[in-house]
Design an enzyme around this catalytic site. Sequence first.
Site, PDB file in Angstrom:
ATOM      1  N   LYS A  71       0.972  -1.090  -0.162  1.00 36.39           N
ATOM      2  CA  LYS A  71      -0.128  -0.017  -0.038  1.00 36.39           C
ATOM      3  C   LYS A  71       0.930   1.261  -0.037  1.00 36.39           C
ATOM      4  O   LYS A  71       1.872   1.350   0.888  1.00 36.39           O
ATOM      5  CB  LYS A  71      -0.890  -0.085   1.142  1.00 36.39           C
ATOM      6  CG  LYS A  71      -1.881   1.008   1.378  1.00 36.39           C
ATOM      7  CD  LYS A  71      -3.221   0.943   0.364  1.00 36.39           C
ATOM      8  CE  LYS A  71      -4.081   1.927   0.292  1.00 36.39           C
ATOM      9  NZ  LYS A  71      -3.719   3.202  -0.676  1.00 36.39           N
ATOM     10  N   LYS A 107       5.270   1.890  -2.828  1.00 34.10           N
ATOM     11  CA  LYS A 107       5.428   3.427  -3.291  1.00 34.10           C
ATOM     12  C   LYS A 107       5.708   3.474  -4.504  1.00 34.10           C
ATOM     13  O   LYS A 107       6.234   2.554  -5.358  1.00 34.10           O
ATOM     14  CB  LYS A 107       6.337   4.147  -2.415  1.00 34.10           C
ATOM     15  CG  LYS A 107       6.112   5.617  -2.222  1.00 34.10           C
ATOM     16  CD  LYS A 107       4.751   5.854  -1.142  1.00 34.10           C
ATOM     17  CE  LYS A 107       4.663   7.265  -0.994  1.00 34.10           C
ATOM     18  NZ  LYS A 107       3.626   7.399   0.203  1.00 34.10           N
TER      19      LYS A 107
END
Length: 370
Positions: A71, A107
């Site tokens: 995430k 990321k």
Amino acid sequence: MANKGFNAFEMAQAQFDKVADLLALEPATRDLLRFPLREYHFAIPVRMDDGTVKVFRGFRVQHNDARGPAKGGIRFHPQETADTVRALAMWMTWKCSVVDIPLGGGKGGVICDPHNLSQHEQELICRGWVRQVARDVGPVRDVPAPDVMTAGHHMLWMLDEYETIHGGKYPGFITGKPVGMGGSLGRTEATGYGVVFTVREAFRELGIHPKDTVASVQGFGNVAQYAIELYHQMGGKVICVSCWDQGDQKSYSFRKKDGVDLEALLSITDRFGGIDKKKAQDLGYEVLPADAWLEQEVELLMPNAIENQITGENVRKIHKRVKVIAEGANGPTTPDADAVIKERGIFMIPDFLANAGGVTCSYFEQVQCN
């Protein structure tokens, strides 16, 4: 605001090594957690509005997925690097773990400057980014989100491209969407509000009432704006903010000793959080150098911009009155500055707790979309 003297990934690794020593982690575990599990580097060719073709460099780093799908946001920034993305992905792993949500750390980013790109060109970059990683991301593998200089409309372009490629509806692929398109109420405010909620608890521990405090804030984007809003509602006063000036390609601080007027500042701020210097002066603000936000006589500092902003070179500029630092940004304080802050007894709220409100709300959005 970028500080080119520091490598963000080396900084993240140094932070990890310090904690790994405290926990006496075995060598194999250290080796696993010091580096990303996998990463993707790719080219995004885009036909620009003038007919020329420009190639942008894109990244997606998946640091760890032991707790769940990776995430993390997608950042558009002209000074983006692979090492910055690696560091941010690592910090996301720790952040999701600290707030105990079943997600890992990831990321993404593209080296570009949205200030100089049309909406159409930005859309093509978004769609090109998804095409490069569409097989390696998704609701159960890796869930992107907005970050610096990206927003809900970027996420919709990416979602549309992902669903086109895979031939179905997958709203849980990405978070940070507009509320009417599967987004979550409160997501826009979540990160900034979360910073101030942690500040409230720190003040409570220290026996300080917010109405008796004054703050200085670095950054004036989404996180900073909502942090200031809630801090004002709690009775605190902000006297200084800073932001990047696209025209001059440098940062400035804006000070008003009797307190900033958030609504007035927002009325002279562009969509990237840049404040108009001339109009700010007309409203009675002093325009000061970039680091001035750090030197103010306040109880609270909130670095809400980007990484590597409080360093060994400027940390001693922090006023003796400062009691709390809340890291609204990711990795804003370097290890050598951390040592000085600890020595001075300043209460530090680390980034992966202070700014975890955003990913927590994103998790709610992801769950409701799956």
